[in-house]
Motif scaffolding. Sequence first.
Motif: not given
Length: 387
Positions: A180-184, A233-245
Motif C-alpha cells: 500500500x505504501x507503493x500505491x498512489x 485503518x492502514x490507509x488512514x494511517x498512511x494519509x496521516x503520516x504523509x501530511x494528513x496530520x
Amino acid sequence: MLKNTAPFHDDTRLPALTGLRFLAALAVMVSHFDHRALISVPDAVISFLDGGRTAVSLFFVLSGFILAYNYSNLSGRTGRVKFYANRVARIYPVTLLALALGALGVAYAIANPASGALMDWYALEEPNAVNIGGSFIAQITVLTGWLPTASLNQPWNSPAWSISCEFFFYALFPFLIVAMKRLTPARVTLVLLGAFVFQCVTIWGARAYAPAGQKGFLVSQFPLTHLFEFVIGIAAALFFLRGGAGWIGRGFNRALLLSASLIPLALIAFFRPVDPAYLLMSPLFAVLILALGVPPKKRASILAWGPLVLLGEASFSLYMIHVPLMNLYSIANTPAWVGWLLFAVTVGLSIAVFKWFETPSRSRVRTMILKLWPAGSSGKHLDRSHA
C-alpha cells in the motif's frame, strides 16, 4: 548484526486513541453484562451500541491505523520476524490467561448440568467432549473465528473470535503495508473500494447460502468479513503520516472531521439503515480516528486524560477477561446494583492484569520468540502499541 528495519513510533503521542479504546471496550462490556442480566441497561442503549458489535469493528480499524503508524517502514524478513514476535507477545499471554479463567466456567457448567449454564453460556445441550475439546484447541490456536458454529465458537471465552481476526490481519500486515505504501492515493482508493465490495459480497453470500446456524457468525465474526476495516485503518494511517496530520491541525479541519464522523455515526446507530451497521460505520471510524489523532489547539483532549489513557492501555485485558468473569458472577444471581459493583471490579482487575501480567509477559514472550527465531534478534525496542 542485521539492521532493524521496523522503526518504532511511540504511540503515546496519540493518547486520545488509547482513551478511545477504553470507550469501545466499555461498549462491549456493557452489552455483555446486560445480556447476562448482571446489570440493567435500557434496551435503547443496547440497540444504539448494537450489542457491542460495532465497537469491535472500531477495534479493527484502530488496529490497522496503529500498526501502520508504528510500522510504516517495516520491510524485509528481519522486520517481519520482529513484527510477528511483537504481536504474539502483545496478544497471546492475555489470551491464555483468559482461557484459564474460562476453564473455571466450563468446569462449573459441566459439574452442574441442572444450572443450564452449558446452554446459556456455551450453546451446548450436554457436555460433549468433541465440542468442548475442539473448542479448547480452537481457542489455544486462536482459530475460533474460522469456526462459525456456536458449539465450537462459544465455549471457554467467546470474545476470542476477534483474536482470530487480529492474528489473520497480523499475518497479512507486513505485506499489506509494503504494497500500500507503493500505491498512489487513487490506487489506494481503488483498493479500499475493492475491499469494501468484497466485504459486502461475503456478507451477502453468508446470508444467502450459509446454514441457518452459521449465518450470524459468518456475518459478525468471520475474519474475512472484517478485513476491510483493518485495511481502511492502514490507509488512514498512511494519509496521516504523509501530511494528513498537518492538514487536520489547520483551521477548523479537525472540528469538521469530528462532526463529519460523529454525527453520521450517531444517526446510523440510532436509525440502523443497514444491517450490519458496521458496513457504514467503519469508514466513519477511520475519519474519527484521523481527527482524534491530532490534539485540539490550546487544550488537551478529554480522551487523553491520564486515567482514561490508563484504562485504554488496559482495554485489551478488559476485553479478554470480562466474559469468563461475567459467567462466574452470574452463578450468584445478584441484583443489578451488585452487578454494577462487579462491573467496576472487573475494570479494576483489568488494570491489575495489564500492569502485573500483560506488560511483563509481553517482554518475556518477545525475548523467548526471538531466541527461537534468531533472524529477528537484533534491535531492542519493545512494541508498546495498544492496537
